[in-house]
Design an enzyme around this catalytic site. Structure first.
Site, PDB file in Angstrom:
ATOM      1  N   HIS A 105     -11.465  -3.364  -7.681  1.00 48.94           N
ATOM      2  CA  HIS A 105     -10.679  -3.240  -6.457  1.00 48.94           C
ATOM      3  C   HIS A 105     -11.408  -2.515  -5.331  1.00 48.94           C
ATOM      4  O   HIS A 105     -10.783  -2.021  -4.400  1.00 48.94           O
ATOM      5  CB  HIS A 105      -9.348  -2.542  -6.767  1.00 48.94           C
ATOM      6  N   SER A 172      -1.240   0.160 -16.500  1.00 42.92           N
ATOM      7  CA  SER A 172       0.074  -0.349 -16.886  1.00 42.92           C
ATOM      8  C   SER A 172       0.036  -1.816 -17.286  1.00 42.92           C
ATOM      9  O   SER A 172       1.035  -2.359 -17.740  1.00 42.92           O
ATOM     10  CB  SER A 172       1.050  -0.183 -15.717  1.00 42.92           C
TER      11      SER A 172
END
Length: 229
Positions: A105, A172
């Site tokens: 990212h 997550s």
């Protein structure tokens, strides 16, 4: 030849160093609406706000240090060929000593041209409107915002496909395409999943060992498990 350990890390490992994550609470990232500071639309709507946000994140990064989770992963390079694939934009893995880190990212300490995505510069200080590349184009944070393609994804897939062991730490598994990387492991590749609140991993045939601990404690357990195999 050393076995290849591929590790996917997320915000949970950096949270222990004091870097907050927006997905643990109310959609805010350090008090900002994520859509205002992490989307192309936010950039076009209020460039000054976006620049200020990442300037503050860059300064915050200078005030934190790698934690035991980062350091143990770096130490594992003594026994394994370790590849870190991280969703985090900080440099804590590198500062801990990891030598093969792929940022999915983007990176806080880099900026890029708004006109040439391949023109990427190291950047330690604040970034302002009027900071241009050599061709006179505004520079922007080198961050993959929501709605943008993930340039490093193909390289990440190739790394995962070659894994002898695969570990998921502090993520997550909700952010795609990063969360889908686990599906590129071979079905007989052992998977270790470190998270204090683990979720079910869909569509996976591998044997998964769940280590329900925070990142730093879980990585210590992972180290012992790998050395006993």
């Amino acid at each position: 030849m050393k076995k290849k350990l591929v590790v996917l890390t997320g915000a949970g490992i950096s949270a222990e160093s004091g870097i907050k994550t927006f997905r643990d609470s109310d959609g805010l990232w350090e008090g900002y609406n994520v859509m205002d500071v992490a989307t192309p639309e936010g950039w076009h709507k209020n460039q000054e706000l976006v620049l200020d946000f990442y300037n503050k994140r860059r300064q915050q990064l200078k005030e934190v240090q790698p934690n035991p989770g980062h350091r143990i992963l770096a130490e594992l390079e003594q026994d394994f060929e370790v590849h870190i694939i991280t969703q985090n934009v900080d440099d804590l893995h590198e500062r801990a000593g990891s030598t093969q880190v792929l940022h999915l990212h983007g990176e806080l300490l880099k900026v890029r041209s708004t006109q040439n995505k391949n023109l990427i510069l190291d950047w330690q200080e604040d970034l302002f409107t009027g900071d241009f590349d050599a061709n006179g184009h505004q520079l922007r944070p080198h961050i993959v915002w929501f709605g943008e393609e993930v340039p490093a994804l193909e390289e990440a897939i190739k790394i995962v496909e070659e894994a002898d062991y695969f570990a998921v730490i502090g993520t997550s598994l909700q952010v795609y395409p990063a969360a889908g990387l686990i599906s590129y492991t071979y079905s007989d590749t052992p998977v270790f999943y470190i998270d204090p609140k683990p979720i079910a991993i869909p569509n996976i045939q591998n044997k998964v060992e769940i280590i329900p601990e925070i990142a730093s404690e879980g990585v210590a357990i992972l180290r012992d498990r790998l050395k006993s195999i």
